[in-house]
Design a protein around this motif. Structure first.
Motif, PDB file in Angstrom:
ATOM      1  N   ASP A 159       2.219 -24.969  82.809  1.00 38.55           N
ATOM      2  CA  ASP A 159       2.767 -23.756  82.177  1.00 38.55           C
ATOM      3  C   ASP A 159       3.626 -24.112  80.963  1.00 38.55           C
ATOM      4  O   ASP A 159       3.549 -23.462  79.921  1.00 38.55           O
TER       5      ASP A 159
ATOM      6  N   LYS B 132       1.370 -25.051  78.086  1.00 38.90           N
ATOM      7  CA  LYS B 132       0.707 -23.885  77.480  1.00 38.90           C
ATOM      8  C   LYS B 132       1.695 -23.064  76.654  1.00 38.90           C
ATOM      9  O   LYS B 132       1.356 -22.560  75.585  1.00 38.90           O
ATOM     10  N   ALA B 133       2.923 -22.948  77.144  1.00 38.16           N
ATOM     11  CA  ALA B 133       3.940 -22.196  76.404  1.00 38.16           C
ATOM     12  C   ALA B 133       4.248 -22.909  75.078  1.00 38.16           C
ATOM     13  O   ALA B 133       4.396 -22.278  74.030  1.00 38.16           O
ATOM     14  N   TYR B 134       4.295 -24.237  75.109  1.00 37.03           N
ATOM     15  CA  TYR B 134       4.585 -25.027  73.898  1.00 37.03           C
ATOM     16  C   TYR B 134       3.491 -24.819  72.844  1.00 37.03           C
ATOM     17  O   TYR B 134       3.781 -24.598  71.667  1.00 37.03           O
ATOM     18  N   VAL B 135       2.240 -24.879  73.302  1.00 32.45           N
ATOM     19  CA  VAL B 135       1.105 -24.727  72.381  1.00 32.45           C
ATOM     20  C   VAL B 135       1.189 -23.389  71.641  1.00 32.45           C
ATOM     21  O   VAL B 135       0.862 -23.289  70.457  1.00 32.45           O
ATOM     22  N   ARG B 136       1.667 -22.366  72.354  1.00 34.58           N
ATOM     23  CA  ARG B 136       1.747 -21.028  71.742  1.00 34.58           C
ATOM     24  C   ARG B 136       2.791 -20.950  70.630  1.00 34.58           C
ATOM     25  O   ARG B 136       2.816 -20.000  69.867  1.00 34.58           O
ATOM     26  N   LYS B 137       3.659 -21.924  70.561  1.00 43.60           N
ATOM     27  CA  LYS B 137       4.669 -21.924  69.495  1.00 43.60           C
ATOM     28  C   LYS B 137       4.261 -22.839  68.329  1.00 43.60           C
ATOM     29  O   LYS B 137       5.001 -22.988  67.359  1.00 43.60           O
ATOM     30  N   GLN B 138       3.073 -23.487  68.456  1.00 51.51           N
ATOM     31  CA  GLN B 138       2.654 -24.439  67.419  1.00 51.51           C
ATOM     32  C   GLN B 138       1.612 -23.827  66.486  1.00 51.51           C
ATOM     33  O   GLN B 138       0.967 -22.841  66.831  1.00 51.51           O
TER      34      GLN B 138
ATOM     35  N   ASN C 134      -8.276 -23.534  69.007  1.00 46.49           N
ATOM     36  CA  ASN C 134      -7.786 -22.212  69.414  1.00 46.49           C
ATOM     37  C   ASN C 134      -7.130 -22.352  70.784  1.00 46.49           C
ATOM     38  O   ASN C 134      -7.199 -23.424  71.422  1.00 46.49           O
ATOM     39  N   LEU C 135      -6.514 -21.260  71.237  1.00 44.37           N
ATOM     40  CA  LEU C 135      -5.748 -21.337  72.484  1.00 44.37           C
ATOM     41  C   LEU C 135      -6.647 -21.550  73.697  1.00 44.37           C
ATOM     42  O   LEU C 135      -6.252 -22.216  74.663  1.00 44.37           O
ATOM     43  N   THR C 136      -7.873 -21.014  73.643  1.00 46.42           N
ATOM     44  CA  THR C 136      -8.795 -21.217  74.779  1.00 46.42           C
ATOM     45  C   THR C 136      -9.090 -22.713  74.947  1.00 46.42           C
ATOM     46  O   THR C 136      -9.038 -23.254  76.058  1.00 46.42           O
TER      47      THR C 136
ATOM     48  N   ASP D 130      -5.866 -24.469  76.208  1.00 47.00           N
ATOM     49  CA  ASP D 130      -5.603 -24.223  77.631  1.00 47.00           C
ATOM     50  C   ASP D 130      -6.572 -25.007  78.503  1.00 47.00           C
ATOM     51  O   ASP D 130      -6.192 -25.576  79.522  1.00 47.00           O
TER      52      ASP D 130
END
Ligand code: AMP
Ligand code: GLY
Length: 432
Positions: A134, A137-143, A165-167, A170
Motif C-alpha cells: 500500500d 502504491k501511494a508513493y507511485v501516485r505522487k510521482q 501508467n498506474l496499472t 500496481d
C-alpha cells in the motif's frame, strides 16, 4: 614448479569468462589457465583447461586452487561474489581478485547501493524503498510517470520494470512484493525516478584505494533491433563509447568513481575488483548512476578484452597488492565490436543442444574472435547449451568497419535456431 609463470583460475562459464581467460592466457607471465566450469570455447583454447566445479562450490574451488598451486583467481559473475567467494579464498591464503561480500552489496542490494549513493552525494535517480504494497502504491501516485520499479536483490537483469501508467506500476508492485515474482530478491523494492539520456558502461579495476579505468563501452540490452523487445543480459557491445566524451569521462571519474571508492572505504568495505557503473548520461553530458555491478560487463568484456594490450594477470596482482596507481593499461586504439548470437526465444524459453557450424571458417582470422557463452563441447563438436550462445567480435580501423567485419563472421555461423540483432552499434555509428 614453474615460478616464472602464473597459474590462473577464472571462475564462471560465460562469454565474459572466455574473454578474460583468453586475455589472461596471452600474458607472457601466465603459464596455465583453468576455467571453472568454463564452456565449449574455453575447452578448445590452447593453454586452457575446464575444471568441472560449479561457481557456488566454494570449498571445491579452494581445494582445487590449493592442489594446483593457483597464483591468481579472477571471479567473473556476481553471484559467487555476493556469496563471499573472495572472502573464503582470501581466508585460505589464495590471491583472488574481486570484491568481498560486504563490498559486493553495491550490486547485491539495490536498497544498499541507493542509500550509499545518496549518503555520499553521488548523482543517481531519486528513489524510495518499500516492503509494504500500500505504501509503495501511494508513493507511485505522487510521482511523475513513468516510474522505475526494481527488485532489491539479484534478479539476473530481470528485476527492473519501467511502468508507464498506474496499472503497470500496481501490477509490478504486486508481482514483486506479493506474487513472489523474484523470490527473496523482490521482497523489498526500490521505486525510482525515470532518467532520460544515453546509457554507457563505465568499468574500472579497483584495489580498495586506487583505480585503473578500462576502455569505455556501451551495450545493447534490448533483444530486438531498434532497441526494442524484452530486456536481456546484452545483445552486443562495442568499445570505445563515443557518448563518453572527455568531459563525461572526467565527470564520471570525479563525481562517481572517486567518491564511490572513498565511500566504500569509509563504510569499512573497500572495493577491490572490477567496478561497473551503469550510467545514464543526459543531454548536458551529466552522468548519473543507474546501477552498480561488482564484476565486468557481459558482453562489454568481450570487445574490451580484444583491445587490451597489457598483461591482465599483472594488473590483477597489482590490484591485490594495492598498487594499481603504479599500473597502466595499454589499449589498441582501434574500436572493437561484439555481436551476440543467441538461441531464438531467449530471454524466454529456448531450445538447446544444436550443433554449431562455421566456427572453423572464422578461426585464426586477424582481429576476429568468437567468444563462447552457452556452448558445450560434446564428442568433439560444439553444441549450444544456453540462451546467449556466442559473442562474435571484430576490431578494425573504425567502428563501421568493425561492425561489417563482425557481421561477416556472424553470417558464416549457423545452428538452425540462431538469432541476433542486425544493428549493434547503431547509436555510435548513427547511420541515416
Ligand atoms: P539496472 O539493472 O538497474 O541497470 O536496470 C536495467 C535497465 O533498466 C537499465 O540498463 C536501463 O535501461 C533501465 N533503467 C534502470 N533504471 C532506470 C532509470 N532510473 N531510468 C531509466 N531507465 C532505467
Ligand atoms: N551488459 C550488462 C551487464 O553486464 O550487466
Amino acid at each position: 614448479m614453474d615460478k616464472q609463470h602464473n597459474t590462473v583460475l577464472v571462475v564462471g562459464s560465460g562469454g565474459r569468462e572466455h574473454a578474460l581467460a583468453w586475455r589472461l592466457a596471452q600474458s607472457p607471465t601466465v603459464g596455465r589457465v583453468f576455467v571453472a566450469p568454463g564452456n565449449g570455447g574455453t575447452a578448445c583454447e590452447t593453454g586452457m583447461d575446464n575444471v568441472d566445479i560449479a561457481v557456488d562450490e566454494h570449498t571445491g574451488l579452494i581445494d582445487f586452487c590449493q592442489k594446483k598451486g593457483v597464483d591468481l583467481v579472477v571471479v567473473g559473475p556476481e553471484q559467487p561474489l555476493v556469496n563471499g567467494l573472495v572472502d573464503a579464498m582470501q581466508a585460505a591464503g589464495i590471491h583472488c581478485f574481486g570484491p568481498s561480500a560486504k563490498a559486493a552489496r553495491l550490486e547485491g542490494s539495490k536498497a544498499f547501493s541507493k542509500h550509499f549513493l545518496q549518503k555520499y552525494g553521488i548523482p543517481t535517480a531519486d528513489y524510495a524503498v518499500f516492503s509494504d504494497t500500500d505504501a509503495a502504491k501511494a508513493y507511485v501516485r505522487k510521482q511523475t510517470l513513468p516510474v522505475v520499479i526494481k527488485a532489491d536483490g539479484l534478479a539476473a537483469g530481470k528485476g527492473v520494470i519501467i511502468a508507464h501508467n498506474l496499472t503497470e506500476a500496481d501490477s509490478a508492485i504486486d508481482n514483486m512484493l506479493q506474487g513472489n515474482a523474484f523470490g527473496e530478491a523482490g521482497h523489498r523494492i526500490v521505486i525510482e525516478e525515470f532518467l532520460e539520456g544515453e546509457e554507457a558502461s563505465f568499468i574500472v579495476m579497483a584495489d580498495g584505494e586506487h583505480f585503473l579505468p578500462m576502455a569505455t563501452s556501451q551495450d545493447h540490452k534490448a533483444r530486438d533491433d531498434g532497441d526494442t523487445g524484452p530486456n536481456t543480459g546484452g545483445m552486443g557491445a562495442y568499445s570505445p563509447a563515443p557518448v563518453v566524451s572527455e568531459a563525461v569521462y572526467n565527470n564520471t571519474i570525479e563525481r562517481i568513481i572517486k567518491p564511490t571508492l572513498k565511500g566504500m572505504a569509509a563504510e569499512g568495505a573497500p572495493f577491490t575488483g572490477f567496478l561497473y557503473a551503469g550510467l545514464m548520461i543526459d543531454k548536458a553530458g551529466n552522468p548519473k548512476v543507474l546501477e552498480f555491478n561488482v564484476r565486468f560487463g557481459d558482453p562489454e568484456t568481450q570487445p574490451i578484452m580484444l583491445r587490451l594490450q597489457s598483461p591482465l594477470d599483472q594488473l590483477c596482482l597489482a590490484a591485490l597488492n594495492t598498487q594499481l596507481h603504479t599500473a597502466t593499461a595499454q589499449w589498441d586504439k582501434r574500436p572493437a565490436m561484439g555481436v551476440v548470437m543467441a538461441e531464438k526465444g531467449y530471454p524466454q524459453a529456448y531450445p538447446s543442444g544444436h550443433a554449431i557450424t562455421g566456427l572453423d571458417t572464422v578461426q585464426n582470422k586477424t582481429d576476429i574472435k568468437v567468444f563462447h557463452a552457452g556452448t558445450a563441447c560434446e564428442n568433439g563438436r560444439i553444441i549450444t547449451s544456453g540462451g546467449r550462445v556466442l559473442c562474435v567480435c571484430a576490431m578494425a580501423d573504425d567502428l563501421p568497419q568493425a561492425q561489417q567485419k563482425a557481421y561477416q563472421a556472424v553470417a558464416a555461423i549457423h545452428w538452425g535456431n540462431e538469432y541476433f540483432r542486425t544493428d549493434i552499434g547503431h547509436k555510435a555509428i548513427r547511420s541515416p
